[in-house]
Design a protein around this motif. Sequence first.
Motif, mmCIF file in Angstrom:
data_model
loop_
_atom_site.group_PDB
_atom_site.id
_atom_site.type_symbol
_atom_site.label_atom_id
_atom_site.label_comp_id
_atom_site.label_asym_id
_atom_site.label_seq_id
_atom_site.Cartn_x
_atom_site.Cartn_y
_atom_site.Cartn_z
ATOM 1 N N LEU A 98 9.260 -0.454 2.802
ATOM 2 C CA LEU A 98 8.874 -1.681 3.638
ATOM 3 C C LEU A 98 9.488 -1.220 5.193
ATOM 4 O O LEU A 98 8.938 -1.417 6.165
ATOM 5 C CB LEU A 98 9.972 -2.687 3.301
ATOM 6 N N MET A 99 10.463 -0.264 5.231
ATOM 7 C CA MET A 99 10.997 0.063 6.585
ATOM 8 C C MET A 99 9.738 1.129 7.238
ATOM 9 O O MET A 99 9.349 0.888 8.384
ATOM 10 C CB MET A 99 12.085 0.742 6.403
ATOM 11 N N ALA A 100 9.207 1.965 6.316
ATOM 12 C CA ALA A 100 8.086 2.674 6.582
ATOM 13 C C ALA A 100 6.861 1.836 7.215
ATOM 14 O O ALA A 100 6.426 2.136 8.536
ATOM 15 C CB ALA A 100 7.547 3.577 5.597
ATOM 16 N N ALA A 101 6.628 0.798 6.716
ATOM 17 C CA ALA A 101 5.479 -0.294 7.064
ATOM 18 C C ALA A 101 5.819 -0.593 8.282
ATOM 19 O O ALA A 101 4.934 -1.040 9.097
ATOM 20 C CB ALA A 101 5.321 -1.092 5.705
ATOM 21 N N ALA A 108 9.555 7.722 6.220
ATOM 22 C CA ALA A 108 8.160 7.184 6.933
ATOM 23 C C ALA A 108 7.383 8.325 7.398
ATOM 24 O O ALA A 108 6.106 8.014 7.276
ATOM 25 C CB ALA A 108 8.905 6.311 7.971
ATOM 26 N N ARG A 109 7.961 9.334 7.790
ATOM 27 C CA ARG A 109 7.255 10.688 8.254
ATOM 28 C C ARG A 109 6.387 11.044 6.835
ATOM 29 O O ARG A 109 5.035 11.389 7.017
ATOM 30 C CB ARG A 109 7.860 11.493 8.958
ATOM 31 N N ASP A 110 6.899 11.253 5.763
ATOM 32 C CA ASP A 110 6.421 11.797 4.487
ATOM 33 C C ASP A 110 5.146 10.745 4.143
ATOM 34 O O ASP A 110 4.146 11.261 3.661
ATOM 35 C CB ASP A 110 7.612 11.814 3.577
ATOM 36 N N ILE A 111 5.545 9.430 4.208
ATOM 37 C CA ILE A 111 4.560 8.568 3.833
ATOM 38 C C ILE A 111 3.173 8.664 4.600
ATOM 39 O O ILE A 111 2.049 8.586 4.148
ATOM 40 C CB ILE A 111 4.904 7.204 3.623
ATOM 41 N N ALA A 112 3.512 8.692 6.031
ATOM 42 C CA ALA A 112 2.602 8.852 7.123
ATOM 43 C C ALA A 112 1.722 10.200 6.634
ATOM 44 O O ALA A 112 0.314 9.991 6.785
ATOM 45 C CB ALA A 112 3.057 8.886 8.358
ATOM 46 N N GLN A 113 2.379 11.216 6.508
ATOM 47 C CA GLN A 113 1.605 12.531 6.269
ATOM 48 C C GLN A 113 0.841 12.439 4.965
ATOM 49 O O GLN A 113 -0.291 12.937 5.164
ATOM 50 C CB GLN A 113 2.663 13.553 6.286
ATOM 51 N N LYS A 114 1.274 11.705 3.767
ATOM 52 C CA LYS A 114 0.649 11.691 2.628
ATOM 53 C C LYS A 114 -0.379 10.828 2.868
ATOM 54 O O LYS A 114 -1.449 11.094 2.146
ATOM 55 C CB LYS A 114 1.658 11.377 1.587
ATOM 56 N N PHE A 115 -0.231 9.644 3.308
ATOM 57 C CA PHE A 115 -1.375 8.741 3.725
ATOM 58 C C PHE A 115 -2.611 9.477 4.414
ATOM 59 O O PHE A 115 -3.794 9.599 3.912
ATOM 60 C CB PHE A 115 -1.097 7.548 4.367
ATOM 61 N N ILE A 130 1.055 -1.257 -0.011
ATOM 62 C CA ILE A 130 0.049 -0.001 -0.260
ATOM 63 C C ILE A 130 0.829 1.127 -0.052
ATOM 64 O O ILE A 130 0.553 2.317 -0.869
ATOM 65 C CB ILE A 130 -1.058 -0.098 1.037
ATOM 66 N N PHE A 131 1.945 1.078 0.698
ATOM 67 C CA PHE A 131 2.852 2.428 0.833
ATOM 68 C C PHE A 131 3.737 2.357 -0.544
ATOM 69 O O PHE A 131 3.954 3.477 -0.835
ATOM 70 C CB PHE A 131 3.740 2.378 1.936
ATOM 71 N N ASN A 132 3.850 1.282 -1.276
ATOM 72 C CA ASN A 132 4.475 1.635 -2.490
ATOM 73 C C ASN A 132 3.613 2.330 -3.495
ATOM 74 O O ASN A 132 3.885 2.977 -4.481
ATOM 75 C CB ASN A 132 4.571 0.036 -3.219
ATOM 76 N N CYS A 133 2.230 2.399 -3.388
ATOM 77 C CA CYS A 133 1.361 3.146 -3.959
ATOM 78 C C CYS A 133 1.034 4.479 -3.539
ATOM 79 O O CYS A 133 0.212 5.150 -3.921
ATOM 80 C CB CYS A 133 -0.014 2.693 -4.111
ATOM 81 N N ALA A 139 20.384 -4.211 -9.445
ATOM 82 C CA ALA A 139 19.854 -4.466 -7.924
ATOM 83 C C ALA A 139 18.640 -5.027 -8.040
ATOM 84 O O ALA A 139 17.776 -4.637 -8.910
ATOM 85 C CB ALA A 139 19.966 -2.950 -7.393
ATOM 86 N N SER A 140 18.140 -5.595 -6.915
ATOM 87 C CA SER A 140 16.681 -5.920 -7.024
ATOM 88 C C SER A 140 15.646 -4.699 -6.717
ATOM 89 O O SER A 140 15.932 -3.812 -6.059
ATOM 90 C CB SER A 140 16.436 -7.002 -5.816
ATOM 91 N N VAL A 141 14.554 -5.136 -7.069
ATOM 92 C CA VAL A 141 13.261 -4.155 -6.761
ATOM 93 C C VAL A 141 13.248 -3.975 -5.469
ATOM 94 O O VAL A 141 12.847 -2.980 -4.786
ATOM 95 C CB VAL A 141 11.996 -4.659 -7.574
ATOM 96 N N GLY A 142 13.454 -4.980 -4.720
ATOM 97 C CA GLY A 142 13.167 -4.932 -3.162
ATOM 98 C C GLY A 142 14.283 -3.846 -2.342
ATOM 99 O O GLY A 142 13.791 -3.290 -1.633
#
Length: 352
Positions: A139-142, A165-172, A102-105, A129-132
């Motif tokens: 994933l760390m944000a998750a 992680a903070r940016d993702i949380a705020q955007k969500f 979900i965070f990838n999106c 390099a792997s996509v992972g």
Amino acid sequence: MRQSKTMASVPQRVFSGVQPTGNLHLGNYLGAIKRFVELQDRFGCIYCVVDLHAITVWQDPAELRRSIREVAAAFLAAGVDGEKHIVFNQSQVSGHAELAWIFNCVARLGWLNRMTQFKEKAGKDRENASVGLYAYPNLMAADILLYRATHVPVGEDQKQHLELARDIAQKFNNDFAASIAANGLDEKFFPLPEPLIAGPATRVMSLRDGSKKMSKSEPSDASRINLTDDADQIASKIRKAKTDPLPLPETVEGLKDRPEADNLVGIYAALADSDAAAVLAQYGGAQFSAFKQALVDLTVDKLAPINAEMKRLVADPGHIDRVLGHGAERADAIAETTMAAVKDIVGLIRRA
């Protein structure tokens, strides 16, 4: 029966993890594990062996299993209370991978393109390099936000990932503000986790090169003190550690432009629960030979009990697996509540 959409306010909660990639060393102990123990009296703590992060580069399966248990053993041997707090390995809780997608999106490509650690780890051959490895920060944000953690102990090299992680949380929270409100949830559904960066040795450097971080992947074993090293190995590595020809300075300012001296003083300070100024008040002006012997004695004194307990625990893998399994059950109970709310917020249909 469907879960209630109301959620309790977020408690003061710490989340952190260590990768099981072998050769746990003094930098892992001082930068992470020692601090895990110290935070237990102030927060509810969730400590994770992040095995999904480890497989962003290829791992030998048998060695990976051994390393997962070794990291768990290190947590417990250092004093992490697996009953009062939660100790588990990441792959046992499916919510980590689920929320990461979900965070990838939610995360933007430009954000990930700015992540310096990917550039360092992928090197010049980034196309292979792997996509992972590229999406590792999501994933760390998750990992953090799955438990709605409020605080994360991080080293200087992980601050950028925590900012993401903070940016993702705020955007969500912003993207789904109307849905969050419609589901009767706090508008700040995901907290913005705060970094906990403290102590005199948050970044422990190589014993062979004070400009490079102490690393599991460094070819020379002499560059690091492993948590599995015995007293003789520790003594030999510290005595052979690179230094400059000058005596130790008498002030902290004197450590500037002397990376090896700064590193050894920082290690001593961290092990002694002191600071560089206090160490130099005692040893400033002395030759490195005398200081190194004091550092040997202190390091052996601090690490020998942990080393012995790790060996005892690793010899009983069934016990470690039970600790990890029990921790995973407790972690999963928190994760399921978060994921149920996330799916409702996003508009996914949950199983009845």
